[in-house]
Design a protein around this motif. Sequence first.
Motif, short mmCIF file in Angstrom:
data_model
loop_
_atom_site.label_atom_id
_atom_site.label_comp_id
_atom_site.label_asym_id
_atom_site.label_seq_id
_atom_site.Cartn_x
_atom_site.Cartn_y
_atom_site.Cartn_z
N THR A 123 0.83 -1.21 0.00
CA THR A 123 0.00 0.00 0.00
C THR A 123 0.86 1.25 0.00
O THR A 123 0.58 2.22 -0.71
N LEU A 174 2.36 1.78 -3.40
CA LEU A 174 1.35 2.29 -4.33
C LEU A 174 1.13 3.78 -4.12
O LEU A 174 1.05 4.57 -5.07
N HIS A 175 1.03 4.18 -2.85
CA HIS A 175 0.77 5.58 -2.56
C HIS A 175 1.94 6.46 -3.00
O HIS A 175 1.76 7.54 -3.58
N SER A 216 -6.06 3.15 -4.63
CA SER A 216 -5.38 3.35 -3.36
C SER A 216 -6.36 3.81 -2.28
O SER A 216 -6.33 3.36 -1.14
#
Lengths: 157, 224
Positions: free
Chosen positions: A8, A11-12, A146
């Motif tokens: 995560t 991705l951010h 996201s």
Amino acid sequence: MLAILFATLVLHLTDLIILFVSTCANAWRIQGTESNDLWYSCVQNNGGHTCKGTGDEEWLQAVQALMVLATIFSLTSFIIFLCQLFTLVKGGRFFFTAVFQILASLFVMSGAIIYTVMSPKGKSDSESYGYAFVLAWLAFPLTLISGFIYIVLRKKE
Amino acid sequence: MAIFSILLSSSASLSPPASLVLELPVTSLPSSQCTAISVYTNWEKHALLGSDVRLSCSFFSWHWTSSEVTFSWSYRADGAKESTTIFHYTNGAPYIGTKGPFKDRLDFVGNPNRRDGSILIRNVDYNDNGTFTCDAKNPPDIMGHSSNVRLLVFEKVPVQAGVITGAIIGVVLGVLILVVAIYYLMRFLVARRVFSLSMSRHGKKGKGKEGSQQRQASGHLPPP
């Protein structure tokens, strides 16, 4: 759990970098040696650049504002995510992070749509959309995904 | 003070040529920097079709403003090769060109004593697009560059770059801060209202008891 968190985070960060590059790079519309973006339109000649500022049109200023706001909101969501990682109760959802990330995706979507609709049609066939424009359109689904991940994610342990 | 007196006595004992060397020159100024006049105008002037536009011209000079100060405005239309003089101020009187595109439309609105040589052009048209040059001379200060101002006539004044951008960003961030502030304010107020809620419930219970006692009391009264 740690793998999901790490994925995560990656991705951010990717979203953030894409938004920054898309807002700042001078490659929204390319026509031979002339490149346009949200802020300048530059012509390359003899190894140097001659740039003049664009931005008198209202729709271009709106796109500028939306891209900058999307970047700011994504950055804010990242900071809130790091804060909530340490302060959230067990089993809590990353609600604020998700809100800001989804708002950022909406802004990017609006900006990309306005630019696509309002950009002047190419005078010649060699005019094409540059990589910054593609990145802006790519940023929209990535930030949306996201944001949804943050809605679903729960803090354990 | 002692050091000062020692210096004085040492300079007094010096031979005259050496004491002359100690004198500082005060009357001569470096000539290359100061005797050049600087003329200031705008870079560009935007005007609506049919409006009046004031072209301002000012100058900076190391000498006092003399009575023989002169201002000269000339105009070169977009696409033309030569410029024509349209206005001249000399000997304390303005002279407006009697022929040319600006006769009857040009007024002198400047104040030469305050180094202002501005002119006013009434009722601008698209043909007035071009470059205006202001040249000011303040004798004995006559060397310097003139300054150009471009006149652009629009049907609708375009929004300056960045105004809408800043407005959108400011409004959205302002709304965000407002929402966050209201959220925290509501949390704070609800925390206080919980406190006052229990108070009012306590009060309501008390009033309810009193009310029921009153009703009971009134119930005992015989009907009129």
